[in-house]
Design an enzyme around this catalytic site. Structure first.
Site, mmCIF file in Angstrom:
data_model
loop_
_atom_site.group_PDB
_atom_site.id
_atom_site.type_symbol
_atom_site.label_atom_id
_atom_site.label_comp_id
_atom_site.label_asym_id
_atom_site.label_seq_id
_atom_site.Cartn_x
_atom_site.Cartn_y
_atom_site.Cartn_z
ATOM 1 N N LYS A 131 -14.841 -53.296 -33.597
ATOM 2 C CA LYS A 131 -15.425 -52.123 -34.276
ATOM 3 C C LYS A 131 -16.531 -52.546 -35.246
ATOM 4 C CE LYS A 131 -11.122 -49.551 -33.563
ATOM 5 N NZ LYS A 131 -9.827 -49.130 -34.114
ATOM 6 N N VAL B 245 -5.097 -55.350 -33.144
ATOM 7 C CA VAL B 245 -3.699 -55.440 -32.708
ATOM 8 C C VAL B 245 -3.444 -56.607 -31.732
ATOM 9 C CG1 VAL B 245 -3.097 -53.015 -33.125
ATOM 10 C CG2 VAL B 245 -3.968 -53.705 -30.870
ATOM 11 N N SER C 93 -9.532 -54.248 -32.343
ATOM 12 C CA SER C 93 -10.294 -53.495 -33.355
ATOM 13 C C SER C 93 -11.344 -54.301 -34.102
ATOM 14 C CB SER C 93 -9.341 -52.901 -34.386
ATOM 15 O OG SER C 93 -8.974 -51.620 -34.000
ATOM 16 N N TYR D 146 -5.987 -51.643 -41.631
ATOM 17 C CA TYR D 146 -5.060 -50.549 -41.332
ATOM 18 C C TYR D 146 -4.490 -49.960 -42.616
ATOM 19 C CZ TYR D 146 -5.364 -52.664 -36.692
ATOM 20 O OH TYR D 146 -5.819 -53.177 -35.532
ATOM 21 N N TYR E 91 -15.389 -47.958 -25.283
ATOM 22 C CA TYR E 91 -14.435 -48.311 -26.341
ATOM 23 C C TYR E 91 -13.352 -49.273 -25.822
ATOM 24 C CZ TYR E 91 -10.611 -47.767 -29.678
ATOM 25 O OH TYR E 91 -9.584 -48.014 -30.558
HETATM 26 N N1 GLU Z 1 -7.607 -50.658 -28.401
HETATM 27 C C1 GLU Z 1 -6.647 -50.408 -29.433
HETATM 28 C C2 GLU Z 1 -6.316 -48.935 -29.476
HETATM 29 O O1 GLU Z 1 -7.177 -48.141 -29.201
HETATM 30 C C3 GLU Z 1 -7.246 -50.873 -30.720
HETATM 31 C C4 GLU Z 1 -6.235 -50.879 -31.787
HETATM 32 C C5 GLU Z 1 -6.518 -51.845 -32.868
HETATM 33 O O2 GLU Z 1 -6.753 -53.036 -32.646
HETATM 34 O O3 GLU Z 1 -6.519 -51.379 -34.007
HETATM 35 O O4 GLU Z 1 -5.228 -48.551 -29.773
#
Ligand code: GLU
Length: 304
Positions: A66, A258, A63, A240, A188
């Protein structure tokens, strides 16, 4: 300040805790990562760099990517994107579907999965080859041309990403995803599968500590205003469902993934990356959070 000594002290402090937390196993390719890894790196705006432990070992940034896609989308058009995604903490898990139903397919913020899908959809609309555009940005920011997507991780997510598919199709039913869902999620899953180390990561996000300008080249990546806004989004939505606790304990804008990575920004001063794969129940790196808390306690570097 002697940051190398601070890192050494943190490394010593966290030794008894190594291996704690649970590696993300819902992505099969991540389940086999050694939980006792720990690396940390600092890049300062004035050009200094410090690192410790496994700071040179690549991991899946998940993430944290992002941020890169949001930079690309904000640079295109920072007005209309906010009709399609909110700027509030979600108070729910990063991959929750619940809010999307009663909020008509508008995700709460760009850092939960649904919000990131919308941002990646915008990047898909803006570039013929979105995956190359993301990689070019990462290469420029890190000044490391060897960084690449880990195809094994991307495929692993593609095969098991039913929740992401559900979420993205659901938003498409509200008209909030413009491109083909498969193509959006292909981008993504690849951005999440970027393999980088702590040194690359802290270097690549240093512009967020320097009003949007890369200190090493002087290049303006985003405006000062957008850099401030990105820091504000990280502070309120980047960690989160534990973002309040993180702000209370650490008090820095940050984004976690994650894969066990966290990047934190000390505005005007430095960018810090830490990696330890064992996660807390909220999905944040347990030791990464602890290490940042120790850093703030030893240095007093917090925005408050
Ligand atoms: N690729 C992970 C998902 O889509 C990203 C989750 C994360 O790092 O928050 O669940």
């Amino acid at each position: 300040m002697l940051y190398q000594q601070v890192l050494q002290q943190i490394f010593k402090d966290i030794q008894p805790l190594l291996g704690q937390g649970k590696v993300a196993d819902y992505i099969p390719a991540l389940a086999k990562i050694d939980p006792s890894k720990f690396g940390m790196s600092i890049h300062t705006v004035s050009g200094e760099k410090f690192s410790i432990g496994d700071a040179k070992e690549n991991f899946s940034i998940q993430s944290i990517s992002k941020i890169y896609t949001l930079v690309l989308a904000m640079a295109q058009d920072n007005v209309s994107i906010w009709d399609r995604v909110g700027r509030e903490p979600s108070g729910s898990k990063f991959n929750s579907l619940v809010q999307l139903e009663y909020e008509s397919g508008i995700p709460r913020n760009p850092f939960i999965n649904a919000g990131a899908h919308v941002i990646t959809d915008i990047v898909n609309s803006s570039y013929d080859s979105p995956k190359s555009a993301i990689l070019s940005l990462v290469h420029k920011l890190s000044q490391n041309l060897t960084i690449n997507y880990d195809q094994q991780v991307a495929s692993s997510e593609q095969e098991t990403g039913n929740r992401n598919y559900a979420m993205c199709y659901f938003m498409k039913s509200f008209g909030n995803i413009k491109n083909d869902v498969y193509k959006v999620l292909d981008t993504y899953f690849h951005q999440c599968a970027l393999a980088m180390n702590c040194i690359d990561l802290s270097k690549s996000l240093l512009f967020l500590a320097n009003e949007g300008v890369m200190p090493s080249t002087g290049e303006n990546i985003i405006s000062k205003k957008n850099s401030d806004r990105l820091n504000a989004l990280m502070l309120t939505c980047g960690m989160y469902d534990a973002v309040g606790d993180f702000a209370y304990r650490i008090g820095l804008p940050a984004k976690s993934g994650v894969g066990g990575g966290i990047v934190a920004i000390v505005p005007g001063e430095m960018s810090i990356a830490v990696w330890s794969p064992g996660l807390s129940t909220s999905g944040n790196s347990l030791l990464g959070t602890k290490a940042l808390e120790l850093f703030v306690n030893y240095t007093g570097k917090t925005i408050f």
